[in-house]
Write an enzyme that holds these catalytic residues in place. Structure first.
Site, PDB file in Angstrom:
ATOM      1  N   ASP A 427       0.869  -1.150  -0.009  1.00 31.91           N
ATOM      2  CA  ASP A 427       0.028   0.146  -0.087  1.00 31.91           C
ATOM      3  C   ASP A 427       0.845   1.424   0.126  1.00 31.91           C
ATOM      4  OD1 ASP A 427      -2.655   1.332   0.391  1.00 31.91           O
ATOM      5  OD2 ASP A 427      -1.789   1.886   2.234  1.00 31.91           O
ATOM      6  N   GLU A 483       1.645  -0.359  -5.165  1.00 26.16           N
ATOM      7  CA  GLU A 483       0.832   0.550  -5.313  1.00 26.16           C
ATOM      8  C   GLU A 483       1.868   2.075  -5.386  1.00 26.16           C
ATOM      9  OE1 GLU A 483      -3.490   2.750  -3.704  1.00 26.16           O
ATOM     10  OE2 GLU A 483      -1.782   2.058  -2.180  1.00 26.16           O
TER      11      GLU A 483
END
Length: 801
Positions: A427, A483
């Site tokens: 993330d 990401e």
């Protein structure tokens, strides 16, 4: 000379007895000098090591001229305990480790002046009682910056934590508070409340947490489980929330909302054609972090998604049916069971990990673990102690600090070796490329870098953490997905440091596909690149199509059904006056806002959903499906559902099983088709030898600004040749197909047709009749396409047509 605690500590390193047995606590320290040595107990004005005590002093005659030598014998009393035998311990490995008939505890803290190991019985945890406190001696229970101790005794139902003392000086980045019991960053299970959403005593949302003490009896039968090791190009990924997947009453699982609930529903993923699950955060987090009454829905807001980690080595205990039973060991085994059973079904498991920030927030956040252990090491700080906030959540993990990056690598290794996961999605991974606090090229690389003017948070071309992960002998062989952006404005899609093995969530694919499918001018050329695996992003850096994780929808944003139902976000249920969430969704409601719409609009929406899914399945790269999209789950236009533990985020099995949910059949057939086609998961980017572009006529593609039509043929060793076309115009068109003497194009998929004729599967009743309806067009080598539709045709020998 005067002997201080620090000089005594240095002399300890020369004591052979200690080096021979790291677990033994020394009883005597003999110091010899050629001058009189005085050991004095000094009054101390703050926390510090316990005082040395003189037990004997004698005068000896030395050789070499008969000089007299004063020898002082000092005894340091070892840490005491009424329940446990206490020994020096070892500084490695970090965490609590069962060994040699006891448990070794080791934890890093460079700036603390004292450390206390707290032992807590499971029955006393909710009353905040501590069964035993063992103060660690900085002379014998500290090596370098690591505090350690070894205990023997009965640890049944026993938990642990630490207290650290030192300066409380936020302007210097120090937050020591000796009254707080902190979690070990390396703890393998964290125990607090056992039930998801249940408040602690007196309504406390942050009751005391403690760590599991490991046991020699901690075993799990893997039944010979081995990693599946699928080539990444063969994956179809399914982003899933563990609790949301089976929490709805219609799941009819024995343990809804748990790891075991997912196990009961693995057959659904198998039917869908998924061979890889991407689990949204399953590290221990506090779902009550945002707990507050939501007057809009009349319930309570929670941290449902879980992007706010408390401990990185611990599986979320409240996702297990057993909760805190057996001090969290049962929760660990339930997670392992999920991995084992998924592998039996031919499904890999990837974890979504959040190493960009933690649950401790900014300077006003709680002291849970990292901040109280060594805040200035674990967090990215400005010169006056302020928290950098590249995560948008109050703090930024100091990923490229040497201690922190080793911690992250240790953590990832643990989940691979001990828990058998197959990879990770990182993330806000761009934070892992930012320079750490007090960045120093000499310290990191051993020499300075010409023109090195980097400051804290500056992007690094070769970030040490990503380098370590990429070249780690255990981790470089698992799936690594970034990401590739953060909330500080660093956007690295196509440029994330990759060492040839990292993939990226391709946000540009999402945006381009949404724009083209809804009929926006100027995107035909960009759309074609997406179909090829985005070579414009990945070829130059030496990567391949499978380095692109293609997605149209994910947990953050509209679902696929909402993407074709709403022009604007409808987030009022979040209680923030619709001010939260993304404003630029590239969505189109097909003519009417909301679910109440005319029949024609509803038909168009279904067509558009099929178009999006077909696009995912025929694009080079790795497709990712968001949970619930396969049956058309709606969140009512809410594109930021982080706070809802209710039907908004729950997979609704009754709707999936409803006979009117024809979209699920289409999705299953499309994933099966992708698996069957050798050409839809290429190792490298397609070339002109395999792929040809077409327009309304063969070999004449239209890349103009107003073009809304893209078509191509693809040579496939299994299917022979396939023809794929997208008409994103509001006007129908009759296209001319490429001619192949002796062969005939057969229709397979047409998203404009009603179910079940949208996909002419081999077992479809009336399939021949459906073919006959196209015959007069196909005889003329033509095919009619309605507006906003896509097709797949298969080239077959003339005699079989």
């Amino acid at each position: 000379m005067e002997l201080t605690a620090q000089s005594a500590s240095r002399l300890l390193s020369f004591t052979p007895k200690l080096l021979n047995n790291p677990l033994e606590t020394p009883r005597r320290l003999v110091l010899s000098t050629t001058t009189t040595t005085t050991l004095r107990n000094q009054k101390r004005s703050g926390p510090g090591p316990p005082r040395l005590k003189i037990v004997n002093a004698r005068r000896e005659s030395g050789g070499g001229g008969g000089a007299e030598v004063d020898t002082a014998v000092a005894v340091k009393e070892k840490p005491k305990s009424e329940r446990f035998e206490v020994y020096r311990g070892s500084p490695t490995p970090f965490g609590a480790t069962a060994r040699d008939g006891g448990v070794n505890f080791a934890i890093f803290s460079a700036n603390a002046v004292s450390a206390t190991l707290c032992l807590i019985s499971l029955s006393d945890l909710h009353d905040n009682k501590v069964a035993e406190q063992i103060s660690l001696d900085p002379l014998t229970n500290k090596t370098g910056d690591v505090w350690h101790v070894f205990l023997k005794g009965d640890f049944k139902d026993m938990l642990y934590g630490y207290k650290f003392d030192g300066k409380f000086s936020p302007d210097k980045g120090l937050y020591y508070d000796s009254s707080r019991i902190l979690l070990d960053p390396y703890a393998k299970a964290v125990i607090s409340r056992g039930e998801f959403g249940a408040l602690g005593a007196d309504g406390n949302c942050w009751p005391q947490m403690a760590c599991m003490v490991p046991s020699f009896d901690d075993e799990f039968d893997w039944e010979g489980d081995l990693p599946l090791k699928y080539p990444q190009r063969d994956l179809i990924i399914y982003e899933m929330h563990v609790r949301g997947f089976t929490r709805h009453e219609s799941s009819r699982t024995e343990f809804p909302g748990t790891y075991l609930g997912v196990v009961e529903k693995l057959h659904h993923l198998k039917e869908l054609g998924v061979n890889c699950i991407e689990l949204m955060p399953c590290h221990e987090f506090n779902e009550l972090e945002y707990f507050s009454y939501n007057s809009v829905l009349g319930d309570y807001k929670v941290n449902f998604w879980g992007y706010s980690t408390v401990n990185y080595f611990s599986p979320m205990t409240k996702y297990s049916s057993s909760g805190v039973r057996n001090c969290g060991r049962d929760a660990i085994n339930e997670f392992k069971l999920l991995i084992r059973e998924a592998h039996k079904q031919g499904i890999e498991v990837i974890m979504d990990v959040v190493f960009n920030h933690t649950a401790e927030g900014n300077e006003n956040g709680p002291l849970l673990s990292f901040r109280g252990v060594d805040n200035s090491v674990y967090y990215m700080l400005a010169p006056k102690g302020e928290f950098y906030n590249y995560s948008g959540c109050g703090n930024t993990f100091n990923c490229n600090n040497p201690v922190v990056r080793q911690f992250i690598v240790d953590c990832l290794r643990y989940w691979v070796t001990e828990m058998h996961v197959d990879g990770f999605r990182f993330d806000l991974a761009s934070i892992m490329t930012r320079g750490s606090s007090l960045w120093d090229a000499v310290n990191v690389y051993g020499n300075s870098i010409e023109g090195d003017l980097l400051t804290t948070g500056s992007p690094l071309s070769s970030p040490p953490l990503v380098d370590m992960i990429s070249n780690d002998p255990i981790l470089h062989g698992v799936k690594l997905i970034a990401e590739a952006w953060d909330t500080g404005g660093l956007y690295q899609v196509g440029t994330f440091p990759h060492w040839g093995i990292w993939s990226e969530w391709n946000g540009k694919y999402r945006d381009t596909v949404r724009q083209f499918i809804k009929g926006t001018d100027g995107f035909s050329g960009a759309f074609a690149k997406c179909l090829c695996g985005s070579p414009n992003l990945y070829r130059e850096g030496g990567r391949k199509p499978w380095n692109s994780i293609n997605f149209v929808c994910a947990h953050d944003g509209f679902t696929m059904a909402d993407l074709v139902t709403y022009n604007s976000k409808h987030n009022s249920a979040n209680g923030e006056d619709n001010n939260d969430g993304e404003n630029h969704n590239n969505s189109w409601n097909c003519g009417q806002e909301g679910e109440l719409a005319s029949t024609s609009v509803k038909k168009l929406r279904k067509r558009q959903m099929r178009n999006f899914f077909l696009c995912l399945m025929v694009s080079q790269g790795v497709p990712m499906i968001y949970m619930g999209d396969e049956y058309g789950h709606t969140k009512g236009g809410n594109n930021n559902t982080y706070c809802h533990d209710n039907y908004i985020n729950y997979f609704q099995w009754d709707k999936k099983e409803n006979s009117t949910s024809d979209f699920f059949r289409f999705c299953c057939l499309m994933t099966k088709f992708r698996h069957e086609c050798e050409s839809l998961g290429l190792y490298d980017f397609p070339t002109a030898e395999r792929l040809q572009w077409h327009g309304h006529t063969p070999g004449m593609p239209d890349w103009s600004e107003t073009s809304r039509f893209v078509a191509f043929t693809l040579i496939d060793s299994v299917k022979g040749e396939i023809y794929v076309a997208f008409n994103a115009s509001h006007l129908p068109v009759v296209i001319t197909l490429p001619e192949h003497p002796g062969f005939r194009w057969e229709p397979l998929v047409d998203t404009s047709k009603p179910t079940p004729y949208d996909f002419l599967s081999i077992d479809l009743p009336g399939r021949d009749i459906a073919y006959d309806q196209y015959a007069h067009f196909l005889d003329a080598n033509l095919y009619p396409m309605l507006s906003y539709s896509s097709i797949i045709l298969i080239l077959s020998p003339e005699e079989s047509a």
